[in-house]
Write an enzyme that holds these catalytic residues in place. Sequence first.
Site, PDB file in Angstrom:
ATOM      1  N   HIS A 140     -55.782  49.255 -10.495  1.00 48.93           N
ATOM      2  CA  HIS A 140     -56.423  49.405  -9.123  1.00 48.93           C
ATOM      3  C   HIS A 140     -57.740  48.522  -9.318  1.00 48.93           C
ATOM      4  O   HIS A 140     -58.025  47.498  -8.314  1.00 48.93           O
ATOM      5  CB  HIS A 140     -56.910  50.559  -8.677  1.00 48.93           C
ATOM      6  CG  HIS A 140     -57.707  50.809  -7.417  1.00 48.93           C
ATOM      7  ND1 HIS A 140     -57.114  51.050  -6.142  1.00 48.93           N
ATOM      8  CD2 HIS A 140     -58.882  50.676  -7.211  1.00 48.93           C
ATOM      9  CE1 HIS A 140     -58.149  51.222  -5.488  1.00 48.93           C
ATOM     10  NE2 HIS A 140     -59.275  50.935  -5.959  1.00 48.93           N
ATOM     11  N   GLU A 141     -58.469  48.758 -10.290  1.00 50.32           N
ATOM     12  CA  GLU A 141     -59.599  48.016 -10.356  1.00 50.32           C
ATOM     13  C   GLU A 141     -59.305  46.383 -11.055  1.00 50.32           C
ATOM     14  O   GLU A 141     -60.034  45.743 -10.374  1.00 50.32           O
ATOM     15  CB  GLU A 141     -60.570  48.842 -11.671  1.00 50.32           C
ATOM     16  CG  GLU A 141     -60.894  50.272 -11.537  1.00 50.32           C
ATOM     17  CD  GLU A 141     -61.551  50.299 -10.201  1.00 50.32           C
ATOM     18  OE1 GLU A 141     -62.394  49.604  -9.607  1.00 50.32           O
ATOM     19  OE2 GLU A 141     -61.464  51.558  -9.841  1.00 50.32           O
ATOM     20  N   HIS A 144     -59.000  44.733  -7.609  1.00 55.08           N
ATOM     21  CA  HIS A 144     -60.210  44.499  -6.975  1.00 55.08           C
ATOM     22  C   HIS A 144     -60.621  43.050  -7.432  1.00 55.08           C
ATOM     23  O   HIS A 144     -61.052  41.982  -6.981  1.00 55.08           O
ATOM     24  CB  HIS A 144     -61.476  45.415  -7.205  1.00 55.08           C
ATOM     25  CG  HIS A 144     -61.330  46.664  -6.288  1.00 55.08           C
ATOM     26  ND1 HIS A 144     -61.121  46.321  -4.957  1.00 55.08           N
ATOM     27  CD2 HIS A 144     -61.251  47.874  -6.501  1.00 55.08           C
ATOM     28  CE1 HIS A 144     -61.049  47.528  -4.519  1.00 55.08           C
ATOM     29  NE2 HIS A 144     -61.155  48.563  -5.584  1.00 55.08           N
ATOM     30  N   GLU A 210     -59.978  49.089  -0.133  1.00 58.30           N
ATOM     31  CA  GLU A 210     -59.247  50.033  -1.008  1.00 58.30           C
ATOM     32  C   GLU A 210     -57.718  50.214  -1.122  1.00 58.30           C
ATOM     33  O   GLU A 210     -57.049  50.269  -1.939  1.00 58.30           O
ATOM     34  CB  GLU A 210     -59.921  51.231  -0.998  1.00 58.30           C
ATOM     35  CG  GLU A 210     -61.498  51.484  -1.358  1.00 58.30           C
ATOM     36  CD  GLU A 210     -61.496  51.013  -2.714  1.00 58.30           C
ATOM     37  OE1 GLU A 210     -60.748  51.597  -3.687  1.00 58.30           O
ATOM     38  OE2 GLU A 210     -62.626  50.452  -3.266  1.00 58.30           O
TER      39      GLU A 210
END
EC number: 3.4.24.-
Length: 292
Positions: A140-141, A144, A210
């Site tokens: 997930h990071e 980003h 997100e």
Amino acid sequence: MQWKADWGLRARMGLTMFLLFALYIVFFAAIIVVTEGQSILLAAMLIGGFSLIQYFYSDKLALKSMGAKTVSEEEYPQLHAQVARLSQQADLPKPKVAVADDRVPNAFATGRNQRNAAVCVTTGLLKQLNDDELEGVIAHELAHIKNRDVMVMTIASFLSTLAFMIVRWGAFFGGGRNRQGGGIIVAILISLVVWIISYILIRALSRYREYAADRGAASITGKPDALASALMTISGEMEKIPTNDMRDEAEMNAFFIIPISKGSIAKLFSTHPPTEKRIEQLNQLSAEMSGR
């Protein structure tokens, strides 16, 4: 990995930055008018200096604010191995790996671009998640970073902070009993309006990014259910942490995988969409992947 560019996110980032820069051009023009150009050169130098520091040292500042430190492969071999493998799957340079000694289970990404980025996890996160869940959070990071939304959020947050600083300190430094007092009051009111608009724009973008990072993590790992499980675990642990223990970290909310605020008002102005909706999206992605 079947990575698809998120044009919805790109459009929102472009629109947000355009609106913010337009807003701040009007903002600074209004400040010059109401203060009759007093100390405008000094203000421009300070703003320019802060902007450069924020751009080149955003990763170090973010890590320092969390009390995090960059760790070596010898210190955290498994964590480094996970980040390296997932970075390769995401077609990204391996970012720096940092750990914050914090009981709050969380993670965030920072940095000005894909080659100057860092992924930070807390010790609380490492203790609470299993390997698959941790990989989901790391992915997930990394999403980003791949989406390049970290720097957009950093710039947007910095612009908002400038207006907030004027609101907070303007009266103290310039609102005395002199002929400029009226101009300073108007400048503070203008800054307040600009800060409110910036606040709303940033949160709208943050909530969408997100969702985009969750979809990106599913593409990187192929296991959306693992991230869904991690979100449930983290969310459950957050409820056990006293509010006082999380207060000092609230300013990093926009960058965390799960926000650390509580209460109905906090949810209204949250930087993140509801965890339940994120899990629902991930469950849908899992069903789609299983059906192929």
